[in-house]
Design an enzyme around this catalytic site. Structure first.
Site, PDB file in Angstrom:
ATOM      1  N   HIS A  56       0.887  -1.166   0.000  1.00  0.00           N
ATOM      2  CA  HIS A  56       0.000   0.000   0.000  1.00  0.00           C
ATOM      3  C   HIS A  56       0.923   1.213   0.000  1.00  0.00           C
ATOM      4  CE1 HIS A  56      -2.425  -3.058   2.207  1.00  0.00           C
ATOM      5  NE2 HIS A  56      -3.458  -2.457   1.685  1.00  0.00           N
ATOM      6  N   ASP A  59       2.291   1.863   3.347  1.00  0.00           N
ATOM      7  CA  ASP A  59       3.245   0.874   3.917  1.00  0.00           C
ATOM      8  C   ASP A  59       4.680   1.284   3.561  1.00  0.00           C
ATOM      9  OD1 ASP A  59       0.995  -0.745   4.472  1.00  0.00           O
ATOM     10  OD2 ASP A  59       1.207  -1.836   2.576  1.00  0.00           O
ATOM     11  N   MET A  90       2.702  -5.993  -7.269  1.00  0.00           N
ATOM     12  CA  MET A  90       1.375  -5.368  -7.146  1.00  0.00           C
ATOM     13  C   MET A  90       1.471  -4.149  -6.250  1.00  0.00           C
ATOM     14  SD  MET A  90      -1.366  -5.216  -4.773  1.00  0.00           S
ATOM     15  CE  MET A  90      -1.666  -6.715  -3.846  1.00  0.00           C
ATOM     16  N   GLU A 183     -10.986  -6.095  -5.301  1.00  0.00           N
ATOM     17  CA  GLU A 183     -10.988  -7.147  -4.279  1.00  0.00           C
ATOM     18  C   GLU A 183     -12.286  -7.115  -3.478  1.00  0.00           C
ATOM     19  OE1 GLU A 183      -7.533  -7.379  -1.866  1.00  0.00           O
ATOM     20  OE2 GLU A 183      -8.509  -8.585  -0.341  1.00  0.00           O
ATOM     21  N   LYS A 185     -15.137  -8.079  -0.630  1.00  0.00           N
ATOM     22  CA  LYS A 185     -15.217  -8.531   0.762  1.00  0.00           C
ATOM     23  C   LYS A 185     -16.621  -8.193   1.236  1.00  0.00           C
ATOM     24  CE  LYS A 185     -12.856  -8.319   5.273  1.00  0.00           C
ATOM     25  NZ  LYS A 185     -11.773  -7.655   6.056  1.00  0.00           N
ATOM     26  N   GLU A 219     -10.077 -13.005  -2.591  1.00  0.00           N
ATOM     27  CA  GLU A 219      -9.314 -13.484  -1.428  1.00  0.00           C
ATOM     28  C   GLU A 219     -10.044 -14.647  -0.774  1.00  0.00           C
ATOM     29  OE1 GLU A 219      -7.545 -10.696   1.500  1.00  0.00           O
ATOM     30  OE2 GLU A 219      -8.508 -11.928   3.030  1.00  0.00           O
ATOM     31  N   HIS A 222     -12.242 -13.767   2.276  1.00  0.00           N
ATOM     32  CA  HIS A 222     -13.401 -12.906   2.045  1.00  0.00           C
ATOM     33  C   HIS A 222     -14.585 -13.663   1.471  1.00  0.00           C
ATOM     34  CE1 HIS A 222     -10.462  -9.259   1.766  1.00  0.00           C
ATOM     35  NE2 HIS A 222     -10.385  -9.899   2.918  1.00  0.00           N
ATOM     36  N   ASP A 247      -5.512 -13.251  -3.728  1.00  0.00           N
ATOM     37  CA  ASP A 247      -5.038 -13.133  -2.335  1.00  0.00           C
ATOM     38  C   ASP A 247      -5.236 -14.476  -1.638  1.00  0.00           C
ATOM     39  OD1 ASP A 247      -5.737  -9.730  -1.092  1.00  0.00           O
ATOM     40  OD2 ASP A 247      -4.216 -10.557  -2.441  1.00  0.00           O
ATOM     41  N   ASP A 257     -12.400 -11.628   9.586  1.00  0.00           N
ATOM     42  CA  ASP A 257     -11.386 -11.868   8.564  1.00  0.00           C
ATOM     43  C   ASP A 257     -10.073 -12.282   9.235  1.00  0.00           C
ATOM     44  OD1 ASP A 257      -9.976  -9.729   5.935  1.00  0.00           O
ATOM     45  OD2 ASP A 257      -9.894 -11.895   6.272  1.00  0.00           O
ATOM     46  N   ASP A 259      -7.359 -13.976   7.874  1.00  0.00           N
ATOM     47  CA  ASP A 259      -6.111 -13.863   7.098  1.00  0.00           C
ATOM     48  C   ASP A 259      -5.059 -14.856   7.584  1.00  0.00           C
ATOM     49  OD1 ASP A 259      -6.373 -10.227   6.801  1.00  0.00           O
ATOM     50  OD2 ASP A 259      -7.242 -11.836   5.586  1.00  0.00           O
ATOM     51  N   ASP A 289      -1.988 -12.660   1.167  1.00  0.00           N
ATOM     52  CA  ASP A 289      -2.437 -11.554   1.997  1.00  0.00           C
ATOM     53  C   ASP A 289      -2.836 -12.183   3.324  1.00  0.00           C
ATOM     54  OD1 ASP A 289      -5.156  -9.103   1.922  1.00  0.00           O
ATOM     55  OD2 ASP A 289      -3.430  -9.375   3.230  1.00  0.00           O
TER      56      ASP A 289
HETATM   57  C1  DIG Z   1      -7.378  -6.795   2.627  1.00  0.00           C
HETATM   58  O1  DIG Z   1      -7.689  -8.124   2.304  1.00  0.00           O
HETATM   59  C2  DIG Z   1      -6.843  -6.064   1.435  1.00  0.00           C
HETATM   60  C3  DIG Z   1      -5.814  -5.069   1.844  1.00  0.00           C
HETATM   61  O2  DIG Z   1      -4.880  -5.737   2.629  1.00  0.00           O
HETATM   62  C4  DIG Z   1      -5.206  -4.692   0.559  1.00  0.00           C
HETATM   63  O3  DIG Z   1      -5.783  -3.516   0.123  1.00  0.00           O
HETATM   64  C5  DIG Z   1      -5.525  -5.808  -0.385  1.00  0.00           C
HETATM   65  C6  DIG Z   1      -4.274  -6.222  -1.051  1.00  0.00           C
HETATM   66  O4  DIG Z   1      -4.354  -7.490  -1.589  1.00  0.00           O
HETATM   67  N1  DIG Z   1      -6.163  -6.845   0.446  1.00  0.00           N
HETATM   68 MN    MN Z   2      -8.579 -10.422   4.391  1.00  0.00          MN
HETATM   69 MN    MN Z   3      -6.705  -9.071   0.594  1.00  0.00          MN
END
Ligand code: DIG
Ligand code: MN
Ligand code: MN
Length: 387
Positions: A56, A59, A90, A183, A185, A219, A222, A247, A257, A259, A289
């Protein structure tokens, strides 16, 4: 020599700067471990055989710092990429951390916030182009509501489309080699998020001015949070040629979530997903991710990173064994799986209708058959269990 469990750059494993060194902060507790510097993070990726790194904007470059400082941070990142050979696979924008995004970014009711969100994204698209990142992810974490009365969904989708069309217009004019990956969610941090699933998002992409420039970054966690099969969703994204990025992580259904480390929960779903990806035309990053357990410490966070890649490679090897197993070929034949690939009626024609309407069907015989799925599925379990 690359045994099947030791990752090499050719595997194209990638991690986000926010993952391995995640400080462990959660809604109920402060950080549990010190952050990893960007340079140490990239060097650590090279040490464990990873190929790519994503980020990001915030980051990588200190939010609100003078441009000279941000440039120095970016140049230091480019230097360590050059030193290690790790690629920037990315880029994405943090449109969720700062309080001004509390009502959304592209869909905030405050037009100034919406304009700022697009400016912040344009600035980081330039950075992505400078770093050669071919994919730009947009996770609309704050694009949603708690109170449904607060936003007219049609207005929100209009603003979302407007933003995406504007970003695509910028990339086209700049002639950047960048594609967007949205992405989905379903919720968290918002109560209800716009574009909550793979399906919603693919339908939305079809309304855009430049739909070919926009695909998906689905992802695992998600789609699972939405109670849907991530495998089936990714399969449809591939079928629609919209899997631009992915992801990878893991998730227990019905929870926030998480992760989690890839392969640590839904091992059967993960097996089918890896088999799908390995047998598909997808050649993008295998991007994690994910983050270590909050109670992990020190080098344990790198055990987490190795585990993500190790399990992917192990499942890929098992998927190859499964597909080469003659018993599987027999079981697929008994399930008539190859027959699903055969056209049913072909393109419409009056002649085809006439022919079909002449056909007699023995419905009793068609009902009196099995599909031997128990044997087939047991072969999946046997393969995963190694028996
Ligand atoms: C959350 O699943 C999102 C953030 O972490 C980011 O914007 C994106 C990157 O893959 N996934
Ligand atoms: Mn996530
Ligand atoms: Mn993600």
């Amino acid at each position: 020599m690359n045994d099947r469990l030791t990752p090499v750059p050719e595997d194209k494993f990638a991690f986000g700067l926010w993952t391995i060194g995640h400080p462990g902060r959660d809604p109920f507790g402060d950080s549990t471990r010190p952050p990893i510097t960007t340079a140490d993070f990239v060097r650590g990726l090279a040490d464990i055989g990873a190929w790519g790194v994503s980020f990001h904007d915030d980051d990588l470059m200190t939010f609100g710092a003078p441009e000279s400082e941000r440039r120095a941070e970016l140049d230091a990142f480019k230097k360590v990429l050059d030193e290690t050979g790790v690629v920037c696979s990315m880029a994405t924008t943090n449109l969720f951390w700062h309080p001004l995004f509390k009502d959304g970014a592209f869909t905030s009711n405050d037009r100034e916030v919406r304009r700022y969100a697009i400016q912040k994204t344009l600035r980081n698209i330039d950075v992505a182009a400078e770093l050669g990142a071919p994919t730009y992810v947009l996770w609309g974490g704050r694009e949603g509501v708690e109170s449904a009365a607060s936003k007219n969904p049609a207005d929100a989708l209009d603003r979302y489309k407007e933003a995406m069309d504007f970003l695509c217009g910028y990339v086209k004019e700049k002639k950047y080699n960048i594609r967007f990956a949205m992405e989905p969610k379903p919720n968290e941090p918002r109560g209800d998020t716009f574009l909550p699933t793979i399906g919603h998002t693919m339908a939305f992409i079809n309304t855009l001015e430049y739909p070919d420039m926009v695909g998906l970054n689905p992802e695992v966690a998600h789609e699972t949070m939405a109670g849907l099969s991530f495998f089936q969703g990714v399969a449809q994204a591939l079928w629609q040629e919209k899997l631009y990025h992915i992801d990878l992580n893991d998730q227990k259904i019905g929870r926030f979530d998480q992760d989690l480390r890839f392969g640590s929960e839904g091992i059967k779903d993960d097996f089918m997903l890896v088999r799908l990806l390995e047998n598909s035309t997808y050649d993008g990053p295998k991007h994690f991710d994910a983050r270590p357990y909050r109670n992990e410490w020190g080098n344990g966070v790198w055990d987490f990173a190795r585990g993500c890649m190790r399990t992917y490679l192990a499942l890929a090897a098992k998927a190859r064994e499964f597909d080469q197993d003659p018993r599987v070929k027999d079981a697929l034949a008994a399930a008539s799986t190859p027959e699903l690939a055969v056209s049913t009626v072909g393109a419409y024609s009056a002649a085809a209708v006439d022919q079909l309407m002449q056909e007699q069907f023995d419905v009793a015989a068609l009902a009196a058959r099995g599909y031997a799925n128990e044997t087939l599925d047991q072969l999946v379990i046997d393969r995963i269990l190694g028996i």
